[in-house]
Scaffold this motif. Structure first.
Motif, PDB file in Angstrom:
ATOM      1  N   PHE A   1      13.903  -3.264  -2.373  1.00  0.00           N
ATOM      2  CA  PHE A   1      12.562  -3.865  -2.342  1.00  0.00           C
ATOM      3  C   PHE A   1      11.565  -3.036  -3.139  1.00  0.00           C
ATOM      4  CE2 PHE A   1       8.337  -4.215  -0.389  1.00  0.00           C
ATOM      5  CZ  PHE A   1       8.092  -5.555  -0.639  1.00  0.00           C
ATOM      6  N   VAL A   2      11.588  -1.730  -2.938  1.00  0.00           N
ATOM      7  CA  VAL A   2      10.667  -0.840  -3.651  1.00  0.00           C
ATOM      8  C   VAL A   2      10.963  -0.886  -5.152  1.00  0.00           C
ATOM      9  CG1 VAL A   2       9.933   1.568  -3.946  1.00  0.00           C
ATOM     10  CG2 VAL A   2      10.307   0.645  -1.653  1.00  0.00           C
ATOM     11  N   ALA A   3      12.230  -0.885  -5.527  1.00  0.00           N
ATOM     12  CA  ALA A   3      12.594  -0.953  -6.947  1.00  0.00           C
ATOM     13  C   ALA A   3      12.076  -2.240  -7.578  1.00  0.00           C
ATOM     14  CB  ALA A   3      14.106  -0.859  -7.106  1.00  0.00           C
ATOM     15  N   GLN A   4      12.195  -3.358  -6.865  1.00  0.00           N
ATOM     16  CA  GLN A   4      11.715  -4.642  -7.381  1.00  0.00           C
ATOM     17  C   GLN A   4      10.206  -4.611  -7.586  1.00  0.00           C
ATOM     18  OE1 GLN A   4      12.467  -7.943  -4.770  1.00  0.00           O
ATOM     19  NE2 GLN A   4      11.707  -9.444  -6.228  1.00  0.00           N
ATOM     20  N   ILE A   5       9.474  -4.067  -6.633  1.00  0.00           N
ATOM     21  CA  ILE A   5       8.015  -3.992  -6.751  1.00  0.00           C
ATOM     22  C   ILE A   5       7.627  -3.086  -7.915  1.00  0.00           C
ATOM     23  CG2 ILE A   5       5.876  -3.263  -5.601  1.00  0.00           C
ATOM     24  CD1 ILE A   5       7.109  -5.861  -4.486  1.00  0.00           C
ATOM     25  N   ARG A   6       8.308  -1.947  -8.063  1.00  0.00           N
ATOM     26  CA  ARG A   6       7.988  -1.002  -9.137  1.00  0.00           C
ATOM     27  C   ARG A   6       8.216  -1.598 -10.520  1.00  0.00           C
ATOM     28  NH1 ARG A   6      10.658   4.672  -7.324  1.00  0.00           N
ATOM     29  NH2 ARG A   6      11.266   4.553  -9.489  1.00  0.00           N
ATOM     30  N   GLU A   7       9.111  -2.576 -10.647  1.00  0.00           N
ATOM     31  CA  GLU A   7       9.400  -3.197 -11.939  1.00  0.00           C
ATOM     32  C   GLU A   7       8.313  -4.182 -12.373  1.00  0.00           C
ATOM     33  OE1 GLU A   7      13.221  -5.007 -11.492  1.00  0.00           O
ATOM     34  OE2 GLU A   7      14.274  -3.075 -11.406  1.00  0.00           O
TER      35      GLU A   7
ATOM     36  N   PRO B   1       4.294  -5.720 -12.808  1.00  0.00           N
ATOM     37  CA  PRO B   1       2.961  -5.172 -13.105  1.00  0.00           C
ATOM     38  C   PRO B   1       2.207  -4.889 -11.806  1.00  0.00           C
ATOM     39  CG  PRO B   1       3.364  -7.198 -14.333  1.00  0.00           C
ATOM     40  CD  PRO B   1       4.490  -7.047 -13.360  1.00  0.00           C
ATOM     41  N   LEU B   2       1.517  -3.768 -11.771  1.00  0.00           N
ATOM     42  CA  LEU B   2       0.761  -3.364 -10.595  1.00  0.00           C
ATOM     43  C   LEU B   2      -0.708  -3.210 -10.933  1.00  0.00           C
ATOM     44  CD1 LEU B   2       3.179  -0.558  -9.335  1.00  0.00           C
ATOM     45  CD2 LEU B   2       3.069  -2.932  -8.558  1.00  0.00           C
ATOM     46  N   THR B   3      -1.550  -3.431  -9.943  1.00  0.00           N
ATOM     47  CA  THR B   3      -2.984  -3.234 -10.095  1.00  0.00           C
ATOM     48  C   THR B   3      -3.439  -2.232  -9.055  1.00  0.00           C
ATOM     49  OG1 THR B   3      -3.272  -5.507 -10.826  1.00  0.00           O
ATOM     50  CG2 THR B   3      -5.245  -4.352 -10.065  1.00  0.00           C
ATOM     51  N   PRO B   4      -3.834  -1.029  -9.468  1.00  0.00           N
ATOM     52  CA  PRO B   4      -4.306  -0.044  -8.491  1.00  0.00           C
ATOM     53  C   PRO B   4      -5.619  -0.499  -7.849  1.00  0.00           C
ATOM     54  CG  PRO B   4      -3.895   0.965 -10.634  1.00  0.00           C
ATOM     55  CD  PRO B   4      -3.810  -0.511 -10.814  1.00  0.00           C
ATOM     56  N   ILE B   5      -5.695  -0.377  -6.560  1.00  0.00           N
ATOM     57  CA  ILE B   5      -6.917  -0.678  -5.809  1.00  0.00           C
ATOM     58  C   ILE B   5      -7.138   0.496  -4.875  1.00  0.00           C
ATOM     59  CG2 ILE B   5      -8.042  -2.215  -4.170  1.00  0.00           C
ATOM     60  CD1 ILE B   5      -6.178  -4.435  -5.223  1.00  0.00           C
ATOM     61  N   MET B   6      -8.226   1.186  -5.062  1.00  0.00           N
ATOM     62  CA  MET B   6      -8.519   2.360  -4.244  1.00  0.00           C
ATOM     63  C   MET B   6      -9.390   1.923  -3.067  1.00  0.00           C
ATOM     64  SD  MET B   6      -6.790   4.392  -6.016  1.00  0.00           S
ATOM     65  CE  MET B   6      -7.107   5.953  -5.253  1.00  0.00           C
ATOM     66  N   LEU B   7      -8.895   2.159  -1.865  1.00  0.00           N
ATOM     67  CA  LEU B   7      -9.631   1.805  -0.657  1.00  0.00           C
ATOM     68  C   LEU B   7      -9.758   3.013   0.240  1.00  0.00           C
ATOM     69  CD1 LEU B   7      -7.845  -1.508   0.404  1.00  0.00           C
ATOM     70  CD2 LEU B   7     -10.048  -1.284  -0.716  1.00  0.00           C
ATOM     71  N   GLU B   8     -10.866   3.083   0.917  1.00  0.00           N
ATOM     72  CA  GLU B   8     -11.012   4.061   1.973  1.00  0.00           C
ATOM     73  C   GLU B   8     -10.887   3.283   3.268  1.00  0.00           C
ATOM     74  OE1 GLU B   8     -14.184   6.859   1.894  1.00  0.00           O
ATOM     75  OE2 GLU B   8     -14.167   6.950  -0.295  1.00  0.00           O
ATOM     76  N   VAL B   9      -9.900   3.644   4.069  1.00  0.00           N
ATOM     77  CA  VAL B   9      -9.660   2.938   5.320  1.00  0.00           C
ATOM     78  C   VAL B   9     -10.089   3.831   6.460  1.00  0.00           C
ATOM     79  CG1 VAL B   9      -7.897   1.884   6.763  1.00  0.00           C
ATOM     80  CG2 VAL B   9      -7.712   1.730   4.281  1.00  0.00           C
TER      81      VAL B   9
ATOM     82  N   MET C   1       0.841  -1.142   0.000  1.00  0.00           N
ATOM     83  CA  MET C   1       0.000   0.000   0.000  1.00  0.00           C
ATOM     84  C   MET C   1       0.897   1.217   0.000  1.00  0.00           C
ATOM     85  SD  MET C   1      -2.169   2.484   1.248  1.00  0.00           S
ATOM     86  CE  MET C   1      -1.492   2.893   2.794  1.00  0.00           C
ATOM     87  N   ILE C   2       0.601   2.148  -0.847  1.00  0.00           N
ATOM     88  CA  ILE C   2       1.370   3.385  -0.907  1.00  0.00           C
ATOM     89  C   ILE C   2       0.542   4.479  -0.251  1.00  0.00           C
ATOM     90  CG2 ILE C   2       2.484   5.054  -2.424  1.00  0.00           C
ATOM     91  CD1 ILE C   2       2.536   2.691  -4.491  1.00  0.00           C
TER      92      ILE C   2
END
Length: 63
Positions: free
Chosen positions: A43-49, A51-59, A1-2
């Motif tokens: 770790f962040v560089a590996q994740i950024r490389e 494919p990502l799926t945006p998921i918008m959540l209200e927490v 989660m960003i």
């Protein structure tokens, strides 16, 4: 989660996903500055490389 959501709240939100998909979800919260850094941690560089799926959540924030 960003973002800035508390990890406990993110984990709680993931429980329903785990039950629905029958897969384990191991959330990690990364602040926006770390994610956007031109020289991120490995770790962040590996994740950024990948494919990502945006998921918008209200927490809901609880104190």
């Amino acid at each position: 989660m960003i973002g800035k959501a508390p990890l406990r709240a993110v984990r709680a939100a993931c429980r329903d996903v785990e039950e629905d998909l029958r897969v384990e979800v191991n959330p990690i919260v990364i602040d926006r500055d770390s994610w956007d850094s031109p020289s991120p941690e490995a770790f962040v560089a590996q994740i950024r490389e990948q494919p990502l799926t945006p998921i918008m959540l209200e927490v809901e924030h609880r104190v």
